[in-house]
Scaffold this active site. Structure first.
Site, PDB file in Angstrom:
ATOM      1  N   ASN A  80      -7.656  -6.560  18.912  1.00 39.26           N
ATOM      2  CA  ASN A  80      -6.627  -7.588  18.771  1.00 39.26           C
ATOM      3  C   ASN A  80      -5.445  -7.316  19.711  1.00 39.26           C
ATOM      4  O   ASN A  80      -4.352  -7.832  19.510  1.00 39.26           O
ATOM      5  CB  ASN A  80      -6.149  -7.685  17.326  1.00 39.26           C
ATOM      6  CG  ASN A  80      -5.531  -6.391  16.815  1.00 39.26           C
ATOM      7  OD1 ASN A  80      -5.479  -5.382  17.539  1.00 39.26           O
ATOM      8  ND2 ASN A  80      -5.061  -6.392  15.580  1.00 39.26           N
ATOM      9  N   HIS A  96      -3.816  -4.540  20.130  1.00 39.64           N
ATOM     10  CA  HIS A  96      -2.796  -3.598  19.681  1.00 39.64           C
ATOM     11  C   HIS A  96      -2.764  -2.374  20.586  1.00 39.64           C
ATOM     12  O   HIS A  96      -3.732  -2.037  21.257  1.00 39.64           O
ATOM     13  CB  HIS A  96      -3.003  -3.195  18.212  1.00 39.64           C
ATOM     14  CG  HIS A  96      -4.155  -2.277  17.971  1.00 39.64           C
ATOM     15  ND1 HIS A  96      -5.201  -2.586  17.133  1.00 39.64           N
ATOM     16  CD2 HIS A  96      -4.445  -1.027  18.433  1.00 39.64           C
ATOM     17  CE1 HIS A  96      -6.060  -1.584  17.089  1.00 39.64           C
ATOM     18  NE2 HIS A  96      -5.623  -0.625  17.886  1.00 39.64           N
ATOM     19  N   ASP A 153      -0.050   8.796  17.713  1.00 34.57           N
ATOM     20  CA  ASP A 153      -0.122   8.300  16.340  1.00 34.57           C
ATOM     21  C   ASP A 153      -0.895   9.261  15.451  1.00 34.57           C
ATOM     22  O   ASP A 153      -1.455  10.254  15.909  1.00 34.57           O
ATOM     23  CB  ASP A 153      -0.752   6.894  16.294  1.00 34.57           C
ATOM     24  CG  ASP A 153      -2.096   6.819  17.024  1.00 34.57           C
ATOM     25  OD1 ASP A 153      -2.730   7.865  17.242  1.00 34.57           O
ATOM     26  OD2 ASP A 153      -2.509   5.693  17.379  1.00 34.57           O
ATOM     27  N   GLU A 163       0.491  -3.590  15.792  1.00 34.42           N
ATOM     28  CA  GLU A 163      -0.373  -4.742  15.615  1.00 34.42           C
ATOM     29  C   GLU A 163       0.322  -6.017  16.095  1.00 34.42           C
ATOM     30  O   GLU A 163       1.534  -6.023  16.323  1.00 34.42           O
ATOM     31  CB  GLU A 163      -0.754  -4.876  14.137  1.00 34.42           C
ATOM     32  CG  GLU A 163      -1.421  -3.643  13.538  1.00 34.42           C
ATOM     33  CD  GLU A 163      -2.882  -3.468  13.966  1.00 34.42           C
ATOM     34  OE1 GLU A 163      -3.345  -4.223  14.845  1.00 34.42           O
ATOM     35  OE2 GLU A 163      -3.548  -2.564  13.430  1.00 34.42           O
TER      36      GLU A 163
END
Length: 243
Positions: A134, A136, A67, A141
């Site tokens: 969370n 991810h 990323d 997400e």
């Protein structure tokens, strides 16, 4: 899935390095796609030492990243800056090829097409992932479809807060979007390495390993992969009941 539990972050980093070294040692021209951030600071330190001590043959490796933030490349928080400061600028020999996404462009269609070709042409022997608070993976997400492919993603508030905490930037300075491999891209790697440390990752670890496979918990897709090594320290694994 192979779960490795360690007492400390330092031990976790050593075990992660061992996984990376084993892939490099066992493959003729290994392709490794990595992530960045606090979970892998220690692993990169060990990898730099291994290369500079001639224990790791980095010159046969194609190093990629999964990323990149939408921001100028020289930003303090960019993947480009992290990889150079923590790795490329620290080693005496370089990988045979380096593949970094560019999040500084005004249009991303061509960049996505360029990187998709790299992914098609270079089967990944190892995909290195960090686990978000969370759950991810990359910038996938909660709610991201499991069949997602390289795309421009909006970051959740929890991800932005993690970026602010790690890079010591303000809310105004923190990036809100990333180019990221999709979950389907990640699952195509021959082997996946994931690490998680600290109590703030404990709920995500439990949901990933012991919860249902659901798009509400992106990392739960890892339960479907045949070759995952998941390394967690004592704090990150504190809520587990089955491992």
């Amino acid at each position: 899935m192979k779960i490795i539990r360690t007492k400390t972050y330092e031990e976790m980093s050593e075990k992660a390095y061992d996984v990376v070294k084993a892939v490099i040692d066992s493959k003729e021209n290994p392709v490794i796609n990595t992530t960045t951030g606090a979970s892998y600071d220690g692993m990169f330190e060990n990898l730099v030492k291994g290369i500079n001590n001639d224990e790791v043959d980095i010159e046969k490796v194609f190093m990629m990243n999964l990323d990149e933030f939408i921001a100028p490349r020289e930003s303090s928080f960019s993947v480009y800056s992290y990889m150079h400061q923590k790795f490329y600028d620290q080693i005496k020999k370089q990988p045979r090829e380096i593949g970094l996404l560019d999040g500084s462009l005004s249009s991303f269609d061509e960049e996505i097409a360029r990187y998709n070709k790299i992914l098609r042409d270079n089967k990944r022997d190892l995909q290195i992932l960090g686990l978000g608070v969370n759950a991810h993976l990359g910038a996938n997400e909660p709610g991201t479809p499991f069949d997602s492919r390289l795309f421009l993603a909006d970051s959740d508030d929890s991800t932005i807060n993690s970026t602010m905490l790690y890079y010591k930037v303000t809310r105004e300075e923190a990036p809100e979007q990333m180019l990221t491999l999709g979950l389907a891209d990640m699952m195509e790697a021959e082997q996946i390495l994931v690490t998680a440390s600290g109590t703030r990752k404990a709920e995500a670890v439990k949901a990933t390993l012991e919860g249902p496979i659901t798009e509400d918990c992106p990392a739960s897709i890892l339960q479907k992969h045949p070759n995952v090594v998941f390394i967690i320290d004592e704090a990150a694994g504190s809520l587990l009941t089955k491992y």
